[in-house]
Scaffold this motif. Structure first.
Motif, PDB file in Angstrom:
ATOM      1  N   GLY A  14       0.800  -1.214   0.000  1.00  0.00           N
ATOM      2  CA  GLY A  14       0.000   0.000   0.000  1.00  0.00           C
ATOM      3  C   GLY A  14       0.834   1.266   0.000  1.00  0.00           C
ATOM      4  O   GLY A  14       0.525   2.224  -0.712  1.00  0.00           O
ATOM      5  N   LYS A  15       1.894   1.291   0.798  1.00  0.00           N
ATOM      6  CA  LYS A  15       2.761   2.472   0.821  1.00  0.00           C
ATOM      7  C   LYS A  15       3.394   2.714  -0.545  1.00  0.00           C
ATOM      8  O   LYS A  15       3.469   3.858  -1.016  1.00  0.00           O
ATOM      9  CB  LYS A  15       3.846   2.305   1.883  1.00  0.00           C
ATOM     10  N   ALA A  16       3.861   1.647  -1.183  1.00  0.00           N
ATOM     11  CA  ALA A  16       4.483   1.782  -2.496  1.00  0.00           C
ATOM     12  C   ALA A  16       3.476   2.238  -3.538  1.00  0.00           C
ATOM     13  O   ALA A  16       3.782   3.083  -4.389  1.00  0.00           O
ATOM     14  CB  ALA A  16       5.117   0.457  -2.909  1.00  0.00           C
ATOM     15  N   VAL A  17       2.269   1.683  -3.478  1.00  0.00           N
ATOM     16  CA  VAL A  17       1.230   2.085  -4.421  1.00  0.00           C
ATOM     17  C   VAL A  17       0.840   3.540  -4.202  1.00  0.00           C
ATOM     18  O   VAL A  17       0.657   4.307  -5.159  1.00  0.00           O
ATOM     19  CB  VAL A  17       0.004   1.162  -4.289  1.00  0.00           C
ATOM     20  N   HIS A  18       0.719   3.946  -2.933  1.00  0.00           N
ATOM     21  CA  HIS A  18       0.374   5.334  -2.621  1.00  0.00           C
ATOM     22  C   HIS A  18       1.393   6.294  -3.235  1.00  0.00           C
ATOM     23  O   HIS A  18       1.036   7.257  -3.930  1.00  0.00           O
ATOM     24  CB  HIS A  18       0.315   5.507  -1.096  1.00  0.00           C
ATOM     25  N   ARG A  19       2.670   6.028  -2.983  1.00  0.00           N
ATOM     26  CA  ARG A  19       3.721   6.883  -3.541  1.00  0.00           C
ATOM     27  C   ARG A  19       3.665   6.918  -5.071  1.00  0.00           C
ATOM     28  O   ARG A  19       3.797   7.975  -5.691  1.00  0.00           O
ATOM     29  CB  ARG A  19       5.099   6.393  -3.092  1.00  0.00           C
ATOM     30  N   HIS A  20       3.479   5.756  -5.658  1.00  0.00           N
ATOM     31  CA  HIS A  20       3.489   5.650  -7.111  1.00  0.00           C
ATOM     32  C   HIS A  20       2.323   6.412  -7.738  1.00  0.00           C
ATOM     33  O   HIS A  20       2.510   7.137  -8.734  1.00  0.00           O
ATOM     34  CB  HIS A  20       3.428   4.174  -7.502  1.00  0.00           C
ATOM     35  N   LEU A  21       1.133   6.257  -7.182  1.00  0.00           N
ATOM     36  CA  LEU A  21      -0.031   6.933  -7.749  1.00  0.00           C
ATOM     37  C   LEU A  21       0.067   8.445  -7.591  1.00  0.00           C
ATOM     38  O   LEU A  21      -0.298   9.202  -8.500  1.00  0.00           O
ATOM     39  CB  LEU A  21      -1.309   6.414  -7.091  1.00  0.00           C
ATOM     40  N   VAL A  22       0.568   8.897  -6.452  1.00  0.00           N
ATOM     41  CA  VAL A  22       0.757  10.346  -6.264  1.00  0.00           C
ATOM     42  C   VAL A  22       1.786  10.864  -7.251  1.00  0.00           C
ATOM     43  O   VAL A  22       1.604  11.931  -7.859  1.00  0.00           O
ATOM     44  CB  VAL A  22       1.178  10.637  -4.804  1.00  0.00           C
ATOM     45  N   ALA A  23       2.869  10.116  -7.460  1.00  0.00           N
ATOM     46  CA  ALA A  23       3.905  10.530  -8.414  1.00  0.00           C
ATOM     47  C   ALA A  23       3.359  10.599  -9.831  1.00  0.00           C
ATOM     48  O   ALA A  23       3.835  11.401 -10.651  1.00  0.00           O
ATOM     49  CB  ALA A  23       5.095   9.574  -8.350  1.00  0.00           C
ATOM     50  N   GLU A  24       2.369   9.782 -10.130  1.00  0.00           N
ATOM     51  CA  GLU A  24       1.745   9.816 -11.451  1.00  0.00           C
ATOM     52  C   GLU A  24       0.769  10.974 -11.598  1.00  0.00           C
ATOM     53  O   GLU A  24       0.247  11.209 -12.693  1.00  0.00           O
ATOM     54  CB  GLU A  24       1.009   8.505 -11.725  1.00  0.00           C
TER      55      GLU A  24
END
Length: 291
Positions: A14-24
């Motif tokens: 979840g943390k990795a997905v959160h960072r990734h989606l915000v970066a997108e």
């Protein structure tokens, strides 16, 4: 930019997905039972009262909140949360008119790796159509989640995609030593389970990329997709290790160190291929089983 609701945002993936989606560039509303109250709101998927407001006007829901293994809670806690919690999220999102749901399934949805008896797939590599052989509550919960996804997709105008994650880790953490130790222990204590996992793994970065791919992929009648790195965590050729561990199971077309899973659906449906491999990140962590 899309508005995406993310559950399980404080977990490993979840943390990795959160960072990734915000970066997108997405607007991410993040929730977790252990939320910090600021960047991640506190909410429990076993309590559906917060969901209608959270899901209103969302372009997608990414549901990762679950117990990630057999012994992360009691059998009752694991099964209840992974089934009832998933049902409540999927149903509430569909009722709110969310057009796309991505959720975390597991390679264990087949039941074969964690089965208490020495079960094997019909052949290697195997794919999402391998018949289930359930023997534990965690695998049963993941199989039930996929059934629930099919129910929701049949009753609402929503696309639902489940990602059958394998072993997911930050491969480069502490120079790869935790991953090396984990694999060495697994291959010593339960090589059958490792084989039935296809000797597969996925780096956190690719786990997040798989979610992004699932958010934009064309709709598909089947809800579950295996995602994994293309090669194994072994130094040995895959077919040779399988021949040593399971000489009675046919091995068809596995070359070199290719993973013992058929990842065609990930490529053809999601357009996803993992880009992070252990050979590049921490080659010393590759395990030599046949030596």
């Amino acid at each position: 930019m899309s508005r995406i609701v993310l559950t399980g945002a404080a977990g490993l993936i979840g943390k990795a997905v959160h960072r990734h989606l915000v970066a997108e560039g997405h607007d991410v509303a993040a929730y977790d039972r252990d939320g910090d109250g600021s960047s991640v709101a506190s909410a429990d998927v076993m309590d559906a009262t917060w969901m209608p407001r959270a899901f209103a006007d969302a372009d997608a829901v990414v549901h990762l909140a679950a117990y990630p293994g057999m012994w992360e809670g009691t059998p009752d806690e694991v099964y209840a949360t992974n089934t009832v919690g998933t049902f409540r999220v999927l149903w509430a999102a569909a009722e709110a008119g969310v057009p796309r749901i991505v959720y975390a399934s597991s390679i264990n949805a087949s039941g074969i790796p964690l089965h208490p008896e020495p079960r094997w797939p019909r052949a290697f590599p195997y794919d999402e159509l391998e018949p289930a052989q359930l023997g534990d509550w965690y695998s049963a919960s993941k199989a039930a989640g996929e059934d629930l996804a099919r129910v929701v997709a049949a009753r609402f105008p929503v696309d639902v995609v489940g990602l059958r994650y394998p072993l997911v880790r930050d491969l480069g953490a502490r120079g790869g030593e935790p991953f090396r130790t984990h694999v060495a222990d697994l291959m010593r204590e339960d090589p059958r389970r490792a084989a039935c996992d296809g000797f597969s793994y996925l780096d956190l970065h690719d786990a997040a990329r798989a979610v992004s791919a699932a958010l934009v992929a064309p709709s598909h009648p089947e809800c579950a997709v295996l995602v994994a790195a293309p090669t194994t965590y072994l130094r040995d050729d895959t077919a040779e290790v399988l021949a040593a561990l399971a000489p009675h199971v046919p091995v068809v077309g596995i070359e070199g160190r290719s993973v013992a899973l058929d990842l065609a659906r990930a490529r053809n449906v999601l357009g996803f291929e993992a880009t992070v491999v252990l050979d590049d990140v921490a080659p010393h962590a590759l395990h030599a089983y046949l030596e």
